[in-house]
Design a protein around this motif. Structure first.
Motif, PDB file in Angstrom:
ATOM      1  N   GLY A 158      24.991  10.231  11.786  1.00  0.00           N
ATOM      2  CA  GLY A 158      26.200   9.463  12.077  1.00  0.00           C
ATOM      3  C   GLY A 158      25.959   7.961  12.029  1.00  0.00           C
ATOM      4  O   GLY A 158      26.785   7.208  11.503  1.00  0.00           O
ATOM      5  N   LEU A 159      24.802   7.525  12.573  1.00  0.00           N
ATOM      6  CA  LEU A 159      24.472   6.098  12.529  1.00  0.00           C
ATOM      7  C   LEU A 159      24.320   5.606  11.086  1.00  0.00           C
ATOM      8  O   LEU A 159      24.766   4.509  10.740  1.00  0.00           O
ATOM      9  N   LEU A 160      23.681   6.421  10.252  1.00  0.00           N
ATOM     10  CA  LEU A 160      23.472   6.020   8.868  1.00  0.00           C
ATOM     11  C   LEU A 160      24.790   5.961   8.096  1.00  0.00           C
ATOM     12  O   LEU A 160      24.972   5.104   7.227  1.00  0.00           O
ATOM     13  N   TRP A 161      25.721   6.888   8.411  1.00  0.00           N
ATOM     14  CA  TRP A 161      27.039   6.813   7.778  1.00  0.00           C
ATOM     15  C   TRP A 161      27.730   5.503   8.148  1.00  0.00           C
ATOM     16  O   TRP A 161      28.360   4.846   7.316  1.00  0.00           O
ATOM     17  N   ALA A 162      27.602   5.120   9.418  1.00  0.00           N
ATOM     18  CA  ALA A 162      28.204   3.857   9.861  1.00  0.00           C
ATOM     19  C   ALA A 162      27.542   2.662   9.178  1.00  0.00           C
ATOM     20  O   ALA A 162      28.225   1.723   8.735  1.00  0.00           O
ATOM     21  N   ALA A 163      26.197   2.691   9.067  1.00  0.00           N
ATOM     22  CA  ALA A 163      25.478   1.604   8.403  1.00  0.00           C
ATOM     23  C   ALA A 163      25.860   1.514   6.929  1.00  0.00           C
ATOM     24  O   ALA A 163      26.035   0.414   6.380  1.00  0.00           O
ATOM     25  N   SER A 164      26.007   2.661   6.279  1.00  0.00           N
ATOM     26  CA  SER A 164      26.390   2.683   4.868  1.00  0.00           C
ATOM     27  C   SER A 164      27.786   2.098   4.674  1.00  0.00           C
ATOM     28  O   SER A 164      28.031   1.329   3.732  1.00  0.00           O
ATOM     29  N   GLY A 165      28.709   2.438   5.567  1.00  0.00           N
ATOM     30  CA  GLY A 165      30.053   1.881   5.484  1.00  0.00           C
ATOM     31  C   GLY A 165      30.070   0.383   5.710  1.00  0.00           C
ATOM     32  O   GLY A 165      30.796  -0.352   5.020  1.00  0.00           O
ATOM     33  N   CYS A 166      29.265  -0.096   6.667  1.00  0.00           N
ATOM     34  CA  CYS A 166      29.198  -1.540   6.930  1.00  0.00           C
ATOM     35  C   CYS A 166      28.619  -2.289   5.731  1.00  0.00           C
ATOM     36  O   CYS A 166      29.090  -3.380   5.384  1.00  0.00           O
ATOM     37  N   ALA A 167      27.591  -1.704   5.095  1.00  0.00           N
ATOM     38  CA  ALA A 167      26.985  -2.344   3.920  1.00  0.00           C
ATOM     39  C   ALA A 167      27.988  -2.439   2.775  1.00  0.00           C
ATOM     40  O   ALA A 167      28.115  -3.489   2.119  1.00  0.00           O
ATOM     41  N   SER A 168      28.730  -1.363   2.547  1.00  0.00           N
ATOM     42  CA  SER A 168      29.745  -1.384   1.487  1.00  0.00           C
ATOM     43  C   SER A 168      30.842  -2.395   1.797  1.00  0.00           C
ATOM     44  O   SER A 168      31.328  -3.104   0.907  1.00  0.00           O
ATOM     45  N   GLY A 169      31.248  -2.466   3.063  1.00  0.00           N
ATOM     46  CA  GLY A 169      32.270  -3.438   3.453  1.00  0.00           C
ATOM     47  C   GLY A 169      31.789  -4.864   3.290  1.00  0.00           C
ATOM     48  O   GLY A 169      32.562  -5.741   2.873  1.00  0.00           O
TER      49      GLY A 169
END
Length: 240
Positions: A158-169
């Motif tokens: 879950g943390l990595l999904w959040a990090a991936s979304g933040c990086a894309s944003g």
């Protein structure tokens, strides 16, 4: 033939023709170069303790090609040690050079950044405007993670999904996205594992890049101090 009348010399007309032809070729060449794109491809992968970073720079419709290969990155003594191999137009002498990013490198870069900020009028605004002119044509970030425990693996996923979304944003915020970001996080509930693969392509027209640097020069209010800071900033980490 009447007196005082002279025939035009063929040599002068031929010379003018060649001069105009050379000038036309130069204009076309410069225009073509300004409209050409500088392309940068980045790929980073890490699996366990093995990692690799590859940066490929191309320009002038593929005539310029430069590659930087970092086969290993090691964290030690509060710093990062790596070896880099260069190939292409600016490769210089062959062989790998070992470098270390430590406290001294960070301190020097921070001082150089502060000096550039003081020497340039509205540097942050220029940086934001310049970055927005860089187009991102490919973005992919994939993870595979396992901690050996199902509950903690799900939490880290879950943390990595959040990090991936933040990086894309963040990419869309600072650069111009010309593609849809892709990414995945695959949990491994049966074993300990951490794998990451990041791939991204960037491009900018040479003329656009030169125009941005021209604007930076116009904003610079302390030229000598700014040049010393840029030279210090671009010097790179010290060799090991």
């Amino acid at each position: 033939m009447p007196e005082g009348h002279t025939t035009p010399e063929k040599g002068g007309g031929s010379m003018a023709f060649w001069l105009w032809s050379i000038l036309a070729v130069l204009i076309i060449g410069i225009a073509g170069a300004l409209f050409s794109r500088i392309r940068v491809r980045v790929r980073y992968s890490r699996s366990g303790k093995l990692d690799q970073l590859v940066i490929v720079v191309q320009g002038f419709y593929g005539l310029f090609h430069h590659q930087i290969l970092v086969p290993s990155i090691v964290f030690r003594d509060w710093g990062v040690a790596y070896s880099a191999k260069r190939e292409g137009s600016l490769a210089g002498q062959p062989g790998q050079k070992k470098r270390i990013i430590g406290k001294g490198t960070i301190t020097r870069n921070v001082k150089a950044y502060r000096s550039i900020m003081r020497s340039t009028n509205k540097f942050r605004k220029w940086a934001r405007q310049s970055l927005k002119k860089v187009e991102c044509t490919r973005w992919r970030l994939d993870f595979k993670v396992g901690t050996g425990d199902a509950a903690s693996t799900a939490f880290v996923t879950g943390l990595l999904w959040a990090a991936s979304g933040c990086a894309s944003g963040a990419v869309g915020q600072f650069l111009t996205l010309k593609t849809s970001p892709h990414g995945s996080v695959v949990p491994n509930y049966s074993a300990k594992e951490f794998t990451i693969v990041w791939e991204a392509d960037f491009r900018i027209r040479l003329g656009t890049a030169l125009a941005s640097f021209f604007k930076l020069g116009r904003r610079t209010i302390r030229l000598g101090k700014a040049l010393r800071a840029w030279r210090s900033w671009s010097a790179g980490p010290r060799q090991a």
